[in-house]
Scaffold this motif. Structure first.
Motif: not given
Length: 266
Positions: A146-157, A110-116
């Motif tokens: 383009a869709e004005k969606q904030p992104v939170w990135l998740f990664m291991h390293h 609902p707040l934006g995109w979580f990208v794994y």
């Protein structure tokens, strides 16, 4: 929106690095499910198991089921250098992958995109992000912008050097390219979450904040006292992070759950 971030479980059927990872996971999940049952997401950023074997992934799956972390409540699972992509997917086949078979996906919240992200490379402990993965991520960030969606990135390293020799020697190899990509999409990115280092840290890259918790199996000392190629450990608390994410704010609390029974109210 509450997000629980754990990392570096190193699950195995026996003793790993001198202690029992299964008991450590039971301990943290007892605390997590008791006090943060209202979390909207549980995310585990890699090194799910210690040897990348199918038996350990099945053990992890059974532990998550034991604590009711299934279905919509199932943690989003990323893979790290101790993992093995085929074995992981054989036990967690429902985990989404990109078109090239990397364990990467977009979670529209609902707040934006979580990208794994998937930074695993067989045969090395260092993180890798190849051309195919960069192209996928760039496409995701183009759409989000383009869709004005904030992104939170998740990664291991760790995506950039953290000035600890033992960690930086096995950090992300494509640091320069990653920095360029982050700079290009800095207005879209809100935060980067990772693990791998086994110690708590925070900072920024190209103006974008980043943070990592300790391992919930074996915490390491961030050896800043000199050049140290070996890992340093000691009497350190295991912990995990509880993140409160709002449209204009990301707040991260480090939870030293092992000493919860010693808390006293003043």
């Amino acid at each position: 929106m509450k997000v629980v971030h754990l990392s570096d479980l190193h699950i195995g059927p026996g003793i790993v690095m001198g202690s029992n990872p299964v008991e450590h996971l039971r301990c943290v999940l007892t605390h997590v499910t008791k006090f943060h049952d209202d979390a909207c997401r549980y995310v585990i950023t890699g090194d799910l198991v210690d040897q990348g074997d199918e038996q350990s992934y099945r053990l992890l799956r059974a532990l998550l089921e034991e604590f009711g972390l299934t279905g919509e409540r199932a943690p989003r699972l990323l893979i790290g250098n101790h993992d093995a992509r085929p074995q992981f997917l054989s036990v967690f086949p429902e985990t989404p992958c990109d078109q090239n078979g990397f364990v990467q996906s977009v979670d529209e919240t609902p707040l934006g995109w979580f990208v794994y992200l998937d930074t695993h490379q067989p045969g090395t402990d260092a993180g890798h992000y190849c051309t195919q993965r960069f192209e996928w991520l760039q496409g995701v960030l183009d759409r989000a912008t383009a869709e004005k969606q904030p992104v939170w990135l998740f990664m291991h390293h760790n995506p950039v050097p953290v000035h600890v020799t033992s960690s930086d020697s096995i950090g992300l190899v494509q640091t320069a390219q990653f920095k360029q990509l982050i700079a290009r999409y800095a207005s879209t990115l809100r935060h980067i979450f990772f693990g791998h280092c086994h110690f708590t840290l925070s900072g920024t890259v190209q103006g974008v904040p980043l943070a990592a918790p300790r391992s919930i199996h074996e915490s390491l000392w961030p050896y800043l006292e000199g050049e140290q190629a070996r890992f340093a450990t000691g009497p350190l608390e295991r912990n995990y992070n509880v993140c409160f994410i709002e449209p204009d704010t990301t707040i991260i609390h480090t939870v030293d759950y092992e000493k919860y029974d010693r808390i006293r109210l003043l």
